[in-house]
Enzyme design. Structure first.
Site, PDB file in Angstrom:
ATOM      1  N   GLU A 164       0.836  -1.211   0.000  1.00 29.50           N
ATOM      2  CA  GLU A 164       0.000   0.000   0.000  1.00 29.50           C
ATOM      3  C   GLU A 164       0.868   1.257   0.000  1.00 29.50           C
ATOM      4  OE1 GLU A 164      -2.713  -0.488  -1.024  1.00 29.50           O
ATOM      5  OE2 GLU A 164      -4.267  -0.947   0.434  1.00 29.50           O
ATOM      6  N   THR A 185      -5.130   6.881  -5.776  1.00 27.39           N
ATOM      7  CA  THR A 185      -5.274   7.147  -4.342  1.00 27.39           C
ATOM      8  C   THR A 185      -4.385   8.322  -3.915  1.00 27.39           C
ATOM      9  OG1 THR A 185      -5.879   4.873  -3.904  1.00 27.39           O
ATOM     10  CG2 THR A 185      -5.033   6.105  -2.044  1.00 27.39           C
TER      11      THR A 185
HETATM   12  N1  HSE Z   1      -8.152   4.958   3.254  1.00 29.67           N
HETATM   13  C1  HSE Z   1      -7.577   5.046   1.944  1.00 29.67           C
HETATM   14  C2  HSE Z   1      -7.991   6.359   1.325  1.00 29.67           C
HETATM   15  C3  HSE Z   1      -8.087   3.908   1.130  1.00 29.67           C
HETATM   16  O1  HSE Z   1      -9.178   6.653   1.361  1.00 29.67           O
HETATM   17  O2  HSE Z   1      -7.134   7.096   0.832  1.00 29.67           O
HETATM   18  C4  HSE Z   1      -7.597   3.890  -0.273  1.00 29.67           C
HETATM   19  O3  HSE Z   1      -8.160   2.754  -0.911  1.00 29.67           O
END
Ligand code: HSE
Length: 309
Positions: A128, A181
């Protein structure tokens, strides 16, 4: 074990008000990954589809996870990973989380299961970090554990499995545009007013309580995000219309799935969820927005083994 094939489920992170700390796994969407022991040491990757994603392990979400794991255990064999993506990268349905969590699970199996679930989440967070610049765990935790998870803290990592109310079902619509993201995080405000924080943590506590109490009304009242959704919804075609249509169709609540552009809704029962998915479709049908949709149960198992030998 010489070879294992797994299903690595899609996930919905944030769950409305619970930015970066909650998520759940989805039954109907996910990646398929096969792990083979090979004589040459190290990690090799084959992208069966989405060949534009890097297959150099150091640059691939699954690759960095696998490399970190073999670095720790130093096995006398290597691992070839074949990845068949069922989740579009940049869809908001935990595509990088599925690759990262799947890699952690599959490599652990070929190594003889030396790592705990919590350690697997920690390895998967490396993927991630590569994908979004932030080692968040709200996709990889539900991907690996299944159901709903709460990441109380990432340092030290403290993941809590939450109960899944029996009838809770999900509708998802994915407008086929890519939202990275990283970009969706960069547009968020860096500070907020105390009164907005109070409202938000009231809703998060309400949502968690609703899951424990199987109180669908409380879940519905709590699915309100006054902090992230108002900013990110600008990236999603016709978000306000979509949300209104979904609520009119009987959904408990609706918000952005992860960092978008997918939008999810939770409903009490699969029948209502199917009606809600149809209502989502109506908003996009005939417009210039290609999309895919899912109506699904919540996946309770997390990554699962399809076959091994
Ligand atoms: N919590 C993260 C965001 C998840 O919202 O940026 C990304 O999939």
């Amino acid at each position: 074990m010489e070879k294992i094939t797994i299903f690595s489920p899609a996930t919905v992170a944030n769950v409305s008000c619970a930015f970066d700390i909650m998520g759940f796994a989805v039954e109907e969407a996910g990646d398929r990954m096969t792990f083979h022991k090979i004589p040459e040491k190290g990690i090799r990757l084959i992208m069966k589809n989405y060949r534009e994603l890097p297959s150099v392990p150091e640059k691939n979400v699954a690759g960095v996870v696998a490399l970190a794991m073999i670095e720790k255990r130093q096995p006398d064999f290597g691992i070839l990973i074949e990845i068949e993506k069922g989740i579009f990268p940049g869809s908001g349905m935990g595509s990088s989380g599925a690759s990262a969590g799947g890699a952690a699970f599959g490599v652990n199996q070929l190594l003889g299961n030396p790592f705990t679930n919590t350690e697997l989440v920690q390895f998967a967070m490396l993927g991630e970090a590569l994908a979004s610049g932030v080692a968040h765990a709200d996709n990889v935790a539900p991907n690996l554990f299944g159901g709903f998870t709460l990441v109380r803290s990432t340092n030290p990592l403290d993941v809590i499995a939450l109960p899944v109310p029996r009838k809770l079902s999900v509708s998802l619509i994915h407008p086929l545009i890519e939202v990275k993201t990283k970009n969706a995080r960069n547009i968020l405000k860096k500070s907020l007013l105390l009164k907005d924080a109070v409202t938000q943590w009231g809703n998060v506590a309400g949502l968690v309580s609703g899951l424990f109490m199987e109180d669908y009304g409380l879940i519905a009242r709590s699915m309100q995000d006054g902090i992230v959704e108002p900013v990110r919804s600008m990236l999603i075609p016709m978000f306000d219309k979509l949300k209104q249509a979904v609520l009119n169709a009987g959904a408990l609540g609706c918000s952005i799935s992860g960092s978008g552009p997918s939008v999810f809704a939770l409903s009490e029962g699969m029948e209502t969820a199917a009606v809600v998915t149809k209502a989502m479709e109506k908003v996009y049908a005939g417009k210039d927005v290609p999309y895919e949709m899912f109506t699904s149960a919540i996946n309770k198992q997390g990554v699962s083994v399809l076959n091994k030998k």
